[in-house]
Design an enzyme around this catalytic site. Structure first.
Site, PDB file in Angstrom:
ATOM      1  N   GLU A 170       0.834  -1.200   0.000  1.00  0.00           N
ATOM      2  CA  GLU A 170       0.000   0.000   0.000  1.00  0.00           C
ATOM      3  C   GLU A 170       0.870   1.252   0.000  1.00  0.00           C
ATOM      4  OE1 GLU A 170      -3.777  -1.522   2.680  1.00  0.00           O
ATOM      5  OE2 GLU A 170      -2.089  -0.568   3.678  1.00  0.00           O
ATOM      6  N   CYS A 171       0.670   2.133  -0.956  1.00  0.00           N
ATOM      7  CA  CYS A 171       1.274   3.460  -0.981  1.00  0.00           C
ATOM      8  C   CYS A 171       2.795   3.391  -0.774  1.00  0.00           C
ATOM      9  CB  CYS A 171       0.593   4.360   0.042  1.00  0.00           C
ATOM     10  SG  CYS A 171       0.864   6.127  -0.248  1.00  0.00           S
ATOM     11  N   GLY A 172       3.300   3.746   0.383  1.00  0.00           N
ATOM     12  CA  GLY A 172       4.723   3.688   0.626  1.00  0.00           C
ATOM     13  C   GLY A 172       5.300   2.302   0.435  1.00  0.00           C
ATOM     14  N   SER A 190      -0.920  -0.724  -4.798  1.00  0.00           N
ATOM     15  CA  SER A 190      -1.669   0.484  -5.153  1.00  0.00           C
ATOM     16  C   SER A 190      -1.309   1.586  -4.171  1.00  0.00           C
ATOM     17  CB  SER A 190      -3.179   0.219  -5.102  1.00  0.00           C
ATOM     18  OG  SER A 190      -3.916   1.402  -5.351  1.00  0.00           O
TER      19      SER A 190
END
Length: 455
Positions: free
Chosen positions: A328-330, A419
């Site tokens: 997720e993200c980072g 994502s």
């Protein structure tokens, strides 16, 4: 009153807008009551990882999110009822302005009968602050307005002008002076996390919280708010779809965006969680069946992540074995080929996924979105100040809660899903279990398990 309800003093602290000081006020109030020997349960409205860490540090207890869209009304009701059983006081910090968003902080307050105190930065205004406060109090008559908290005041005369202009049913509950030492330290994405870096940061944070708590003492805001009846919600326990599966969870200063509700759900479904640090550890824990790389601040530690090649190789080996990975993200930025930090320095990352991440000073993305995955739709949100390019072709895009434009790209290769979206696992437990490699044969849910208010 429902015979199954439990009474507990409760207060939702919102504001005229973002940046008014509601986190400072909520944390100071939690610290004040904690120092009085009370058990304080604190919640944060909406998606947020940073404010809850400050609030938890102030209250000495974990902080869970309450969001009618992302989590659902049943989840929120269950959380509040559980807190009422154990706490002497419930505090809820709102998100953005009181009436902003659909659903808003006001919607949450009305749904559960929470009285509302509103924080207003009164710098540059006097009687007008009272007019704004009165507008907030009257805009939704069905909401219980408890009073106003004036922030950034210049003098006692300033406070008096505001207090004298307010009616009795919308009083000035407290005020904070205009002092730099009361402001909580922040950077891009939000407040600085407690416990990050060296110990002097925590000592500085404690000093700020204690100073603000002292200023709230002997004000009406420091008195216990009205008691509110909280009823239990009927939520079926999650299915034990992850029994025997060992899930590695990255958790350190670079990967800290973890909702406790997500961790609790994985364990409730039978998973064994094994925490590790991509910053410090050389290899993944042994015997993992799946991996979760949450968001955080990899850009602040990019050089250290780049230097830890053995960890990158360990993750690549797990991916090559076909194990389930959720990034997720980072976490996604870390799996890509490179990450360019805010100083323009490009760092080598894990090189598990194609793509290059770049930090941006402006034009970040945020907002509520759901992820329409093959396993089912999971609700969540986005909040980042970076972009990625030369990535895989996405299998889908996030669906925004209140806008027709496509949301964040969702990437998949084999059993790896990545994502910018931060997922809220309790919104769809079965789909989450499938993401982490639950045995096949479970029918994907056609509807969200928990009914949601305000969708």
């Amino acid at each position: 009153m429902n015979s199954n309800s439990i009474q507990c003093p409760a207060l939702l602290i919102s504001a005229m807008a973002s940046g008014q000081g509601k986190t400072t006020v909520t944390a100071a109030l939690a610290r004040y009551h904690r120092r009085q020997g009370r058990r304080v349960a604190v919640f944060k409205t909406g998606p947020d990882y940073l404010d809850p860490q400050i609030l938890a540090h102030a209250a000495g207890s974990p902080v869970a999110p309450l969001d009618l869209w992302m989590a659902g009304e049943a989840f929120c009701r269950q959380q509040l009822h559980r807190a009422a059983r154990e706490a002497d006081l419930i505090l809820v910090e709102g998100a953005m302005g009181l009436f902003d968003g659909t659903p808003s902080s006001a919607d949450l307050a009305i749904a559960f009968g929470l009285p509302v105190a509103c924080v207003l930065n009164a710098r540059g205004m006097a009687q007008t602050a009272a007019a704004v406060g009165l507008g907030l109090a009257r805009f939704r008559p069905e909401m219980h307005f408890h009073g106003l908290v004036a922030n950034a005041l210049g003098s006692e005369r300033h406070r008096q002008l505001i207090a004298d202009s307010l009616p009795a049913d919308a009083p000035l509950l407290a005020s904070l002076p205009r002092r730099d030492e009361l402001a909580l330290p922040s950077r891009h994405l939000g407040l600085i996390q407690p416990g990050e870096g060296d110990d002097p940061h925590n000592r500085e944070l404690d000093a700020r919280l204690d100073a603000a708590a002292e200023l709230l003492a002997d004000t009406p805001l420091a008195e216990l708010p009205p008691s509110v009846p909280f009823t239990a919600a009927e939520i079926a326990p999650p299915p034990p779809l992850l029994v025997g599966r060992r899930i590695g969870v990255a958790r350190d200063a670079a990967f800290s965006f973890l909702y406790a509700a997500n961790l609790q759900l994985l364990e409730a479904m039978g998973a064994e969680l094994r925490y590790f640090s991509p910053l410090r550890d050389k290899h993944l824990p042994a015997g993992l069946d799946a991996l979760w790389l949450p968001g955080g601040y990899p850009e602040l530690y990019a050089a250290r992540l780049a230097a830890n090649r053995s960890m990158a190789a360990s993750i690549a080996a797990l991916d090559a074995d076909g194990s389930a990975i959720v990034a997720e993200c980072g976490g996604m930025l870390y799996l890509q080929q490179t990450l360019t930090d805010q100083q323009g320095v490009r760092h080598r990352m894990a090189e598990v996924l194609p793509g290059h991440g770049e930090m941006r000073s402006k034009r970040g993305c945020q907002g509520m979105q759901s992820a329409p995955l093959p396993e089912g739709e999971i609700r969540g949100h986005a909040h980042h100040h970076s972009r990625s390019h030369d990535t895989l072709d996405p299998i889908a895009h996030g669906v925004r809660a209140s806008h027709p434009a496509p949301g964040e790209a969702i990437f998949r290769r084999g059993q790896l899903t990545a994502s910018y979206l931060h997922l809220f696992f309790p919104s769809q437990p079965q789909a989450v279990a499938a993401l982490f490699g639950a045995p096949p044969g479970v029918e994907p849910p056609k509807e969200r398990q928990n009914a949601t208010s305000g969708a």
